[in-house]
Enzyme design. Structure first.
Site, PDB file in Angstrom:
ATOM      1  N   GLY A  41     -53.992  -9.084  -4.764  1.00 27.93           N
ATOM      2  CA  GLY A  41     -53.499 -10.102  -5.737  1.00 27.93           C
ATOM      3  C   GLY A  41     -52.107 -10.932  -5.343  1.00 27.93           C
ATOM      4  O   GLY A  41     -51.585 -11.711  -5.525  1.00 27.93           O
ATOM      5  N   CYS A  42     -51.168  -9.764  -6.470  1.00 27.89           N
ATOM      6  CA  CYS A  42     -50.138 -10.895  -6.379  1.00 27.89           C
ATOM      7  C   CYS A  42     -49.044 -10.929  -5.170  1.00 27.89           C
ATOM      8  O   CYS A  42     -48.586 -12.088  -5.287  1.00 27.89           O
ATOM      9  CB  CYS A  42     -49.212  -9.466  -7.427  1.00 27.89           C
ATOM     10  SG  CYS A  42     -50.080  -9.988  -8.819  1.00 27.89           S
ATOM     11  N   ILE A  43     -49.190 -10.426  -3.819  1.00 28.97           N
ATOM     12  CA  ILE A  43     -49.372 -10.409  -2.980  1.00 28.97           C
ATOM     13  C   ILE A  43     -49.097 -12.207  -2.486  1.00 28.97           C
ATOM     14  O   ILE A  43     -48.478 -12.959  -1.573  1.00 28.97           O
ATOM     15  CB  ILE A  43     -49.459  -9.586  -2.212  1.00 28.97           C
ATOM     16  CG1 ILE A  43     -48.515  -8.150  -2.717  1.00 28.97           C
ATOM     17  CG2 ILE A  43     -48.404  -9.875  -0.865  1.00 28.97           C
ATOM     18  CD1 ILE A  43     -46.452  -8.716  -2.912  1.00 28.97           C
ATOM     19  N   THR A  49     -48.397 -14.600  -4.382  1.00 29.33           N
ATOM     20  CA  THR A  49     -47.010 -15.150  -4.107  1.00 29.33           C
ATOM     21  C   THR A  49     -46.995 -15.715  -3.166  1.00 29.33           C
ATOM     22  O   THR A  49     -45.793 -16.153  -2.753  1.00 29.33           O
ATOM     23  CB  THR A  49     -46.318 -13.676  -4.269  1.00 29.33           C
ATOM     24  OG1 THR A  49     -45.946 -13.276  -5.615  1.00 29.33           O
ATOM     25  CG2 THR A  49     -44.450 -13.863  -3.828  1.00 29.33           C
ATOM     26  N   PRO A 100     -49.897 -13.648 -11.722  1.00 25.77           N
ATOM     27  CA  PRO A 100     -49.976 -12.864 -10.323  1.00 25.77           C
ATOM     28  C   PRO A 100     -48.684 -13.456  -9.200  1.00 25.77           C
ATOM     29  O   PRO A 100     -48.110 -12.280  -8.721  1.00 25.77           O
ATOM     30  CB  PRO A 100     -51.217 -13.380  -9.777  1.00 25.77           C
ATOM     31  CG  PRO A 100     -52.475 -13.505 -10.905  1.00 25.77           C
ATOM     32  CD  PRO A 100     -51.417 -14.577 -11.971  1.00 25.77           C
TER      33      PRO A 100
END
Length: 210
Positions: A147-149, A152, A118
């Site tokens: 998710g990936c935000i 990160t 992710p």
């Protein structure tokens, strides 16, 4: 409006902008930006795509480091245990939806990585690149917020970057998870701002370093 988190001091200290910005562009793949694909075309994602394009036009002109990524695999054997069938079926190196949308990608300028999890920071060279560039402030753009935000942003925080998430430069499939996750990471790890605030910072940064 006050809540129990505020009363317990969550969000009471701002992060602020530092001395050198870097921008990460997370998963603006055609899979998410083209409505012909199962995960594509969510209105919040398309709004974020356009705002990120505007941000990057300025950032590249001012020589701000940019790292962009997609997520793709050789085959299902290489993948983590994704619970999303569309990811398993389309996030392949040879799939037409795998490339980063050219509206936000400049392969001659951006550090471009293909991530496997992710976060854009997980097992990639992005943190090393930003260290060389002396980046201390990471501006997070892309999709999906929940998710990936989120992943990160947490990794950026863990790397000790000042982390800024412009709300209108990130997007998700539904608005409620988008808002909920921004509120949550904003209480703990990042400053949630907007495109106008980030553009103003870049203008100030450019003048200071001219």
């Amino acid at each position: 409006m006050s809540d129990d988190y505020q009363r317990r001091s969550y969000g009471s200290v701002g992060v602020g902008f530092g001395q050198k910005p870097g921008i990460v562009v997370v998963d603006f793949m055609i899979a998410f930006t083209d409505p012909q694909y199962p995960l594509g075309g969510a209105p919040l994602v398309l709004r974020a795509l356009e705002n990120t394009r505007r941000l990057l036009d300025v950032a590249r002109r001012y020589d701000v480091p940019v790292a962009s990524c997609n997520t793709a695999y050789m085959n299902e054997r290489e993948m983590p245990y994704w619970k999303i069938s569309a990811v398993r079926e389309t996030f392949r190196h040879d799939h037409p939806s795998a490339p980063i949308d050219p509206r936000v990608h400049d392969p001659s300028y951006d550090l471009t990585v293909c991530k496997k999890g992710p976060s854009i920071f997980f097992n990639t060279g992005v943190a090393d690149y930003f260290a060389k560039e002396r980046v201390d402030t990471v501006i997070v753009t892309g999709c999906n917020t929940s998710g990936c935000i989120r992943a990160t942003a947490i990794d950026s925080f863990s790397h000790r970057y000042r982390t800024i998430v412009p709300e209108d430069c990130v997007g998700d499939i539904e608005e409620q998870p988008h808002r909920d996750n921004l509120r949550d990471i904003g209480r703990r790890y990042v400053d949630v701002t907007d495109l106008a605030t980030v553009l103003a910072y870049l203008e100030e940064w450019r003048k200071r370093n001219a």
